[in-house]
Write an enzyme that holds these catalytic residues in place. Structure first.
Site, short mmCIF file in Angstrom:
data_model
loop_
_atom_site.label_atom_id
_atom_site.label_comp_id
_atom_site.label_asym_id
_atom_site.label_seq_id
_atom_site.Cartn_x
_atom_site.Cartn_y
_atom_site.Cartn_z
CE1 TYR A 237 -2.92 -3.07 0.66
CE2 TYR A 237 -2.96 -2.46 3.16
CZ TYR A 237 -3.23 -3.26 1.75
OH TYR A 237 -4.07 -4.57 2.17
CG HIS B 64 -0.63 -8.43 0.98
ND1 HIS B 64 -0.28 -6.98 0.70
CD2 HIS B 64 -1.72 -8.50 0.64
CE1 HIS B 64 -1.17 -6.47 0.36
NE2 HIS B 64 -1.98 -7.30 0.62
#
Length: 361
Positions: free
Chosen positions: A52, A120
């Protein structure tokens, strides 16, 4: 073991709101002031990822600031991040890269340990690659660098499969699983795998991220950041969501608020074991204020007291839920054929990119 509920209640603040996927120029935002305000409202758990970009850097700087470190003990906070996803099409789950990513996160947060680290988006790699990454995370847990190990991703069935395979392969259970866009007014598929996650896989807690389906379930359409329109929802779903938002507004409501109330309340109803933990968005003080106020409309304090610290709001307010039920049903009727629709993850574009990469190499 549930590492969240006692310390944080049902709410975690997500860090994707400071990513280039969602907004333009995240570094211009008052991140420290926003985090301080979230803390003042009782939020104690925070989730981000190196993917992110630049969220982890911005949050790390905030939590390293004396304005936070002098007011809050490290033990008062739950800091969560991820590893393994590099870009939209690039993943590296090798043990060396996983370890390096975690150590970099420690430096960014100026801390000696992280409360949770997730592998992730595990659906983009093989089962064995996932196991190799999680094995490394377990090693770092044994070293005291990580308190809890988790996996994250989009398809609930894949998460349940990976978590079960990890238990079978390593003889250890992941502590946490994070899904997104699968516990909301449009899609409740996460409920179907909770028995397997808590049973066969032995997971401690399940977290639901993106309760607004990455901004789809709000007025005005999906958010557009520096990377353009990345949202994978097809045109038909977008149109149905827009009609649902018009319907809610026509009844004096707000689509984002209603969708958040549904996500928090429905997960609280469905997840009796782990507590039903929702990861909220909130890239500004105003957004966090609004989201916290919304949560307090559907949850009530377990001690029966009135207003106060968000951590005390752990019990579903059945009267509030029934008051919203008509609008919930109206929205789901409008969504119709798109109820429980999930897009492909990985999609065809990912596999095409991998083929091109293989040819070039």
């Amino acid at each position: 073991m549930n590492p969240f509920t006692e310390a944080t209640g049902r709410i975690v603040l997500g860090g994707a709101g400071w990513s280039r996927q969602l907004i333009t120029d995240p570094s211009s935002k008052p991140v420290l002031q926003t985090i301080l305000h979230a803390l003042s409202l009782g939020i104690r758990a925070f989730d981000t990822s190196p993917y992110y970009d630049p969220s982890e850097i911005l949050l790390g700087a905030a939590f390293s600031s004396p304005e936070i470190t002098t007011r809050y003990a490290r033990s008062d906070l739950l800091l969560m991040t991820k590893c393994g996803r590099i870009t939209a099409t690039s993943f590296d789950y090798s043990p060396a890269t996983i370890r390096a990513s975690v150590l970099r996160s420690l430096i960014r947060f100026s801390t000696s340990y992280l409360d949770v680290v997730f592998a992730h988006d595990v659906e983009f790699v093989t089962r064995d690659e996932c196991v190799a990454a999680v094995r490394t995370l377990f090693e770092m847990k044994d070293e005291g660098i990580i308190r809890h190990v988790g996996i994250s991703g989009y398809p609930p069935a894949v998460l349940a499969d990976r978590a079960t395979y990890i238990r079978e392969s390593l003889g250890r259970c992941v502590d946490a699983v994070q899904s997104y866009c699968h516990m909301n007014v449009q899609n409740t598929a996460l409920k179907t795998v909770l028995p397997k996650l808590y049973g066969d896989a032995g997971v401690g807690v399940v977290l639901n991220a993106s309760p607004l389906c990455m901004g789809l379930l709000r007025s005005g359409g999906v958010p557009i950041g520096e990377l353009g329109d990345f949202h994978p929802a097809p045109r038909g779903l977008r149109e149905a969501a827009a009609k649902a938002a018009e319907y809610v507004e026509g009844h004096g409501g707000n689509m984002a608020s209603l969708a958040l109330r549904y996500a928090v309340g429905e997960f609280a109803r469905a997840d009796k074991k782990g507590g039903g933990i929702t990861i909220l968005g909130g890239g500004s003080i105003e957004e966090i204020e609004e989201n916290v106020a919304t949560v307090k409309k559907v949850l009530k304090r377990g001690d029966g007291e009135g207003d106060g610290d968000l951590r005390g709001y752990t019990v579903l307010d059945e009267d509030a839920w029934r008051a919203d039920e008509g609008l919930f049903n109206g929205v789901r009727e409008i969504l119709g054929e798109w109820l429980d629709y999930s897009w492909e993850s990985p999609d065809a574009a990912f596999f095409d990119a991998k083929k091109r990469e293989a040819v070039l190499n």
